[in-house]
Design a protein around this motif. Structure first.
Motif, PDB file in Angstrom:
ATOM      1  N   ARG B  14       0.844  -1.203   0.000  1.00 27.18           N
ATOM      2  CA  ARG B  14       0.000   0.000   0.000  1.00 27.18           C
ATOM      3  C   ARG B  14       0.873   1.244   0.000  1.00 27.18           C
ATOM      4  NH1 ARG B  14      -3.424  -1.990   3.872  1.00 27.18           N
ATOM      5  NH2 ARG B  14      -2.573  -0.630   5.478  1.00 27.18           N
ATOM      6  N   ILE B  15       1.920   1.206   0.843  1.00 28.72           N
ATOM      7  CA  ILE B  15       2.817   2.366   0.900  1.00 28.72           C
ATOM      8  C   ILE B  15       3.524   2.564  -0.434  1.00 28.72           C
ATOM      9  CG2 ILE B  15       4.902   3.272   1.989  1.00 28.72           C
ATOM     10  CD1 ILE B  15       4.005   2.099   4.571  1.00 28.72           C
ATOM     11  N   ARG B  16       3.966   1.425  -1.018  1.00 25.14           N
ATOM     12  CA  ARG B  16       4.637   1.530  -2.319  1.00 25.14           C
ATOM     13  C   ARG B  16       3.696   2.132  -3.355  1.00 25.14           C
ATOM     14  NH1 ARG B  16       8.648  -2.488  -2.007  1.00 25.14           N
ATOM     15  NH2 ARG B  16      10.056  -1.550  -0.488  1.00 25.14           N
ATOM     16  N   LEU B  17       2.424   1.649  -3.300  1.00 20.65           N
ATOM     17  CA  LEU B  17       1.428   2.153  -4.264  1.00 20.65           C
ATOM     18  C   LEU B  17       1.253   3.662  -4.103  1.00 20.65           C
ATOM     19  CD1 LEU B  17      -0.799   1.594  -6.382  1.00 20.65           C
ATOM     20  CD2 LEU B  17      -2.385   1.278  -4.505  1.00 20.65           C
ATOM     21  N   ALA B  18       1.158   4.104  -2.832  1.00 20.43           N
ATOM     22  CA  ALA B  18       0.958   5.538  -2.606  1.00 20.43           C
ATOM     23  C   ALA B  18       2.155   6.342  -3.117  1.00 20.43           C
ATOM     24  CB  ALA B  18       0.724   5.800  -1.118  1.00 20.43           C
ATOM     25  N   GLN B  19       3.368   5.836  -2.870  1.00 21.73           N
ATOM     26  CA  GLN B  19       4.551   6.577  -3.316  1.00 21.73           C
ATOM     27  C   GLN B  19       4.634   6.613  -4.843  1.00 21.73           C
ATOM     28  OE1 GLN B  19       7.453   4.310  -1.213  1.00 21.73           O
ATOM     29  NE2 GLN B  19       7.601   5.779   0.458  1.00 21.73           N
ATOM     30  N   GLY B  20       4.350   5.431  -5.456  1.00 19.47           N
ATOM     31  CA  GLY B  20       4.374   5.399  -6.914  1.00 19.47           C
ATOM     32  C   GLY B  20       3.327   6.317  -7.516  1.00 19.47           C
ATOM     33  N   ALA B  83      -3.438  13.826  -2.733  1.00 18.83           N
ATOM     34  CA  ALA B  83      -4.147  12.725  -2.077  1.00 18.83           C
ATOM     35  C   ALA B  83      -3.196  11.586  -1.727  1.00 18.83           C
ATOM     36  CB  ALA B  83      -5.267  12.219  -2.991  1.00 18.83           C
ATOM     37  N   SER B  84      -2.303  11.229  -2.664  1.00 17.30           N
ATOM     38  CA  SER B  84      -1.402  10.106  -2.370  1.00 17.30           C
ATOM     39  C   SER B  84      -0.402  10.488  -1.290  1.00 17.30           C
ATOM     40  CB  SER B  84      -0.692   9.630  -3.634  1.00 17.30           C
ATOM     41  OG  SER B  84      -0.241  10.718  -4.380  1.00 17.30           O
ATOM     42  N   ARG B  85      -0.018  11.779  -1.243  1.00 14.56           N
ATOM     43  CA  ARG B  85       0.866  12.233  -0.164  1.00 14.56           C
ATOM     44  C   ARG B  85       0.149  12.144   1.166  1.00 14.56           C
ATOM     45  NH1 ARG B  85       3.868  13.020   3.015  1.00 14.56           N
ATOM     46  NH2 ARG B  85       5.476  14.574   3.389  1.00 14.56           N
ATOM     47  N   ALA B  86      -1.160  12.540   1.161  1.00 12.12           N
ATOM     48  CA  ALA B  86      -1.931  12.525   2.400  1.00 12.12           C
ATOM     49  C   ALA B  86      -2.190  11.101   2.875  1.00 12.12           C
ATOM     50  CB  ALA B  86      -3.258  13.252   2.197  1.00 12.12           C
ATOM     51  N   SER B  87      -2.285  10.151   1.932  1.00 13.39           N
ATOM     52  CA  SER B  87      -2.613   8.790   2.352  1.00 13.39           C
ATOM     53  C   SER B  87      -1.469   8.143   3.109  1.00 13.39           C
ATOM     54  CB  SER B  87      -2.972   7.942   1.133  1.00 13.39           C
ATOM     55  OG  SER B  87      -1.812   7.687   0.387  1.00 13.39           O
ATOM     56  N   LEU B  88      -0.294   8.776   3.113  1.00 16.01           N
ATOM     57  CA  LEU B  88       0.822   8.221   3.875  1.00 16.01           C
ATOM     58  C   LEU B  88       0.860   8.783   5.289  1.00 16.01           C
ATOM     59  CD1 LEU B  88       3.529   8.456   1.101  1.00 16.01           C
ATOM     60  CD2 LEU B  88       2.614   6.373   2.077  1.00 16.01           C
ATOM     61  N   ASP B  89      -0.001   9.795   5.551  1.00 17.92           N
ATOM     62  CA  ASP B  89       0.027  10.491   6.838  1.00 17.92           C
ATOM     63  C   ASP B  89      -1.360  10.369   7.465  1.00 17.92           C
ATOM     64  OD1 ASP B  89       0.254  12.156   8.952  1.00 17.92           O
ATOM     65  OD2 ASP B  89       1.045  13.861   7.825  1.00 17.92           O
ATOM     66  N   ALA B  90      -1.453   9.679   8.624  1.00 20.34           N
ATOM     67  CA  ALA B  90      -2.761   9.395   9.221  1.00 20.34           C
ATOM     68  C   ALA B  90      -3.521  10.653   9.572  1.00 20.34           C
ATOM     69  CB  ALA B  90      -2.572   8.530  10.470  1.00 20.34           C
ATOM     70  N   ALA B  91      -2.805  11.727   9.954  1.00 20.32           N
ATOM     71  CA  ALA B  91      -3.499  12.943  10.382  1.00 20.32           C
ATOM     72  C   ALA B  91      -4.122  13.676   9.198  1.00 20.32           C
ATOM     73  CB  ALA B  91      -2.507  13.853  11.106  1.00 20.32           C
ATOM     74  N   ASP B 301      -2.637   3.235   9.120  1.00 18.43           N
ATOM     75  CA  ASP B 301      -1.535   2.374   9.557  1.00 18.43           C
ATOM     76  C   ASP B 301      -1.966   0.970   9.886  1.00 18.43           C
ATOM     77  OD1 ASP B 301      -0.636   5.251  11.515  1.00 18.43           O
ATOM     78  OD2 ASP B 301      -0.218   4.759   9.410  1.00 18.43           O
ATOM     79  N   GLY B 302      -3.232   0.647   9.561  1.00 15.89           N
ATOM     80  CA  GLY B 302      -3.714  -0.688   9.892  1.00 15.89           C
ATOM     81  C   GLY B 302      -2.839  -1.769   9.286  1.00 15.89           C
ATOM     82  N   GLU B 303      -2.426  -2.715  10.116  1.00 12.99           N
ATOM     83  CA  GLU B 303      -1.507  -3.739   9.635  1.00 12.99           C
ATOM     84  C   GLU B 303      -2.206  -4.782   8.802  1.00 12.99           C
ATOM     85  OE1 GLU B 303       2.211  -2.441  10.692  1.00 12.99           O
ATOM     86  OE2 GLU B 303       1.730  -4.365   9.761  1.00 12.99           O
ATOM     87  N   GLY B 304      -3.562  -4.780   8.870  1.00 13.79           N
ATOM     88  CA  GLY B 304      -4.283  -5.874   8.207  1.00 13.79           C
ATOM     89  C   GLY B 304      -4.216  -5.797   6.695  1.00 13.79           C
ATOM     90  N   GLU B 305      -4.498  -6.935   6.079  1.00 15.00           N
ATOM     91  CA  GLU B 305      -4.555  -6.939   4.627  1.00 15.00           C
ATOM     92  C   GLU B 305      -5.953  -6.546   4.205  1.00 15.00           C
ATOM     93  OE1 GLU B 305      -1.334 -10.380   3.630  1.00 15.00           O
ATOM     94  OE2 GLU B 305      -3.426 -10.678   3.072  1.00 15.00           O
ATOM     95  N   THR B 306      -6.032  -5.720   3.177  1.00 16.96           N
ATOM     96  CA  THR B 306      -7.352  -5.375   2.645  1.00 16.96           C
ATOM     97  C   THR B 306      -7.331  -5.629   1.157  1.00 16.96           C
ATOM     98  OG1 THR B 306      -6.783  -3.126   2.104  1.00 16.96           O
ATOM     99  CG2 THR B 306      -7.602  -3.526   4.315  1.00 16.96           C
ATOM    100  N   GLN B 307      -8.540  -5.575   0.622  1.00 16.97           N
ATOM    101  CA  GLN B 307      -8.661  -5.765  -0.818  1.00 16.97           C
ATOM    102  C   GLN B 307      -8.930  -4.434  -1.479  1.00 16.97           C
ATOM    103  OE1 GLN B 307     -11.736  -8.269  -2.129  1.00 16.97           O
ATOM    104  NE2 GLN B 307     -10.442 -10.063  -2.386  1.00 16.97           N
ATOM    105  N   GLY B 308      -8.219  -4.166  -2.564  1.00 17.79           N
ATOM    106  CA  GLY B 308      -8.588  -3.004  -3.373  1.00 17.79           C
ATOM    107  C   GLY B 308      -9.294  -3.512  -4.607  1.00 17.79           C
ATOM    108  N   TYR B 309     -10.238  -2.781  -5.127  1.00 17.53           N
ATOM    109  CA  TYR B 309     -10.964  -3.237  -6.317  1.00 17.53           C
ATOM    110  C   TYR B 309     -11.351  -2.047  -7.162  1.00 17.53           C
ATOM    111  CZ  TYR B 309     -14.568  -2.145  -2.899  1.00 17.53           C
ATOM    112  OH  TYR B 309     -15.307  -1.538  -1.936  1.00 17.53           O
TER     113      TYR B 309
END
Lengths: 346, 351
Positions: B14-20, B83-91, B301-309
């Protein structure tokens, strides 16, 4: 009695250092701008060196390029110094170099001011270069078969079309030279023989101009030949006709173009010079404020920053004294050597 | 209710996706800016050459649509980067949650639609330039002499400047000037026999000569320009017909302008294609990121796996849900019972 003393506490010092760091990096940008302006000016002078007899002086653009590079180097170094100034351990590395560095900065600022003044003064030398170069260019207009000069016709034609000008001072300059090559003259024709006999040098002079002098804004098709003969053309009076050919001479047109270019370059260089002087003053204040921190264990203490330790006249006297001492020490050494040699001789 | 093209996204991917996505969004913004500049340049050229293009030619629509498409792509890129920058920061993420949904819809429908339209125009319109230029240049040539007729008094100056700047002569060659009267009647001497002969030599009473205006002259020629009596090779001394004729510009303005404008349209089409590709990739990536984070309930920061679709269900199911939701809006009371039964049923297996 220090010159322009300012009190600095820790917060103020930090703010000064941060502000100077930002200004230094902006100044690097300004240095790049000066470099590119100098490069642009050099390219523009090179483009038209044909009509300037290849003898134009490239001093101003070369010095602008040099100043731009020096400015980038000095200001990035100063930015690094300001960044380190907030950390006492790192700053101790730079401490011994700061005073000579400031002296170099002052010299650089003086040089930049001189180059800026030269920008505004270049017009005079350019005027005489252009007058000679254009005269020669027009003389070689017809030499399209002579190697080394065959491009002059194309150059002058394109110049007149682009700058909307005709001749050196006006279109009548073309009446005084032969601009039609002998190769395209029919020497068996009576008219040609008459014209060649009519002047001492045997040149084919016409009261006509090349096509590149024509003004597209004229309502009638361009009249190029027999310009002074009103009866050769219907409803034509050469005294009152204004739109037929370009009115201004190429010397004036080129001069105004280069003048405006150099005036704007000079204005930008002046602004950059003011910016650099501000940075040098700020750096001096930071230097003296950090020197004045009396207790290195207590970074929170107040200190004073100044421009000069004593007033202007006292500093100047001290500078002269140090110069004299330098001279005297040389003299003493020389006398010592002589005295040493004399007893040996004697 | 199977999601379309699901993708499992644990924390690191997820983090890689956001950075890319951040990088991709900036590239999209750059490409959109480039398309904007290209279409602005084309608009400026068309404004200059407006007199030589027939008014009925629809070519001017291309840079206008491309301008809008480029602006939307630029905006999409900038917002996507934020948006992708914000998705890396919980606040920072919560305010973006609400914005992301509408943004994706606008970006896909608006931006994508405009880009597809612009690409279609870039492929179709350059063909209409041929007839447009033919008509426009013909009109300009005919009005060259009308320097005192209001509405056409600038034709001479504009055509002269065109021939000087683009190095061309006439429509398809210098002989076009032989077929029209380009000397204004005001400057023709009515008592001159030669003029009267020429006027009587043709049906329409036009003063036709075998000469060209000065703007056709080629400065590369070694001899001073020969503008008149061009059909008589022996009228000028020492004229050698075997030598390449450098006297006048060889090309016609039609060919030169056509090549120039078609080249600009081709460059613009290339920039639009690149922008379109980047936009699709960026929007797809943003959709996956959005749905994956929605699965976690907006906790970054949820450690769980989720599905994107891409879509929560297939197209048919989506239409049925939309239809039912539309129905619910009209008749709220009886329809509430079935949805209320569904969540308790789902709750029981989990418990």
């Amino acid at each position: 009695m220090a010159l322009l003393k300012v009190k600095f506490d820790q917060k103020k010092r930090v703010k000064l250092a941060q502000g100077l760091w930002l200004m230094n990096w902006l100044s690097v940008l300004a240095g790049i701008i000066i470099f590119s302006l100098g490069l642009f000016l050099k390219i523009e002078l090179r483009k038209r060196s044909d009509v300037m007899n290849n003898s134009e002086s490239h001093f101003v653009p070369n010095s602008l390029i040099g100043m731009g590079v020096l400015s980038c180097v000095f200001n990035s170094l100063a930015g690094k110094i300001c960044y380190d100034a907030l950390d006492p351990t790192k700053y101790a590395r730079w401490k011994p170099w700061l005073k000579p560095y400031l002296a170099v900065c002052v010299l650089f600022n003086i040089a930049l001011l001189l180059v800026t003044l030269c920008c505004f003064l270049m017009r005079g030398s350019l005027e005489s270069t252009l007058a000679h170069g254009l005269k020669n260019g027009m003389k070689y207009y017809r030499d399209t078969d002579t190697p080394g000069r065959c491009f002059m016709k194309k150059t002058i034609d394109m110049l007149q079309i682009e700058f909307k000008c005709c001749g050196n001072n006006g279109f009548r300059d073309w009446f005084e030279i032969q601009w039609i090559s002998n190769r395209y003259l029919d020497f068996s024709s009576k008219e040609v023989k008459d014209r060649i006999k009519s002047n001492v040098d045997g040149r084919y002079l016409v009261d006509g101009v090349p096509f590149s002098c024509c003004n597209p804004s004229s309502p009638r098709p361009c009249i190029q030949y027999q310009l002074t003969n009103n009866s050769a053309h219907y409803s034509y009076d050469h005294q009152t006709e204004e739109l037929n050919l370009w009115v201004s001479g190429c010397r004036a047109a080129l001069l105004s173009y280069y003048s405006s270019l150099m005036n704007s370059t000079g204005a930008v260089a002046l602004l950059v010079w003011l910016f650099e002087v501000t940075i040098t003053i700020g750096l001096r204040y930071l230097h003296t404020a950090l020197e004045g921190v009396s207790n290195p264990e207590d970074p929170e203490c107040e200190s004073e920053g100044w421009l000069l330790e004593k007033s202007m006249s006292e500093t100047w006297k001290a500078f002269l004294e140090s110069l004299k001492k330098l001279g005297k020490s040389n003299q003493v050494e020389a006398e010592g050597a002589d005295a040493g040699q004399a007893p040996e001789a004697g | 209710m199977a999601p379309v093209l699901p993708l499992v996204l644990p924390l690191q991917p997820r983090i890689r996706l956001a950075q890319g996505l951040w990088l991709l969004s900036w590239l999209l913004a750059l490409a959109g800016g480039l398309a904007l500049l290209c279409s602005g340049h084309l608009l400026a050229q068309l404004w200059q050459l407006g007199t030589f293009l027939a008014p009925s030619c629809p070519f001017a629509a291309l840079p206008q649509v491309a301008l809008a498409a480029g602006a939307v792509a630029l905006g999409t890129g900038l917002v996507g980067a934020g948006a992708s920058r914000a998705s890396l920061d919980a606040a920072q993420y919560p305010p973006w949650r609400k914005v992301l949904g509408p943004l994706l819809v606008v970006g896909a429908a608006g931006g994508g639609g405009l880009l597809v339209l612009a690409l279609a125009l870039a492929l179709a319109l350059p063909g209409s330039l041929d007839t447009g230029l033919e008509e426009g240049l013909g009109t300009a040539l005919a009005h060259y002499k009308d320097t005192e007729v209001p509405g056409h008094c600038h034709a001479k100056r504009l055509l002269d400047e065109l021939q000087l700047r683009h190095h061309c002569c006439g429509r398809h060659g210098y002989k076009d000037w032989f077929g029209i009267q380009w000397v204004s009647s005001r400057y023709l001497d009515p008592n001159d026999q030669d003029v009267l002969d020429r006027l009587q030599s043709n049906v329409e009473g036009l003063y036709l000569i075998d000469g060209v205006p000065f703007s056709c002259c080629n400065p590369h020629s070694p001899r001073p320009c020969l503008q008149s009596r061009l059909s008589e090779p022996h009228a000028h001394p020492l004229f050698d017909p075997r030598q390449p004729n450098l006297n006048l510009w060889a090309h016609g303005c039609h060919g030169v302008l056509l090549g120039h404008l078609q080249g600009l349209a081709g460059t613009l089409g290339g920039a639009l294609a690149v922008t379109f590709l980047l936009q699709i990739l960026a929007l797809v990536g943003l959709r996956y990121l959005q749905t994956a984070l929605e699965g976690l309930g907006g906790v970054i920061d949820g450690e769980g796996e989720t599905q994107g679709y891409l879509f929560p269900s297939g197209l048919k199911d989506m239409l049925k849900t939309a239809w039912r939701q539309g129905g619910v809006a009209h008749r709220p009371a009886p329809e509430e019972a079935p949805p209320e039964e569904a969540p308790p049923k789902e709750g029981l297996p989990e418990a």
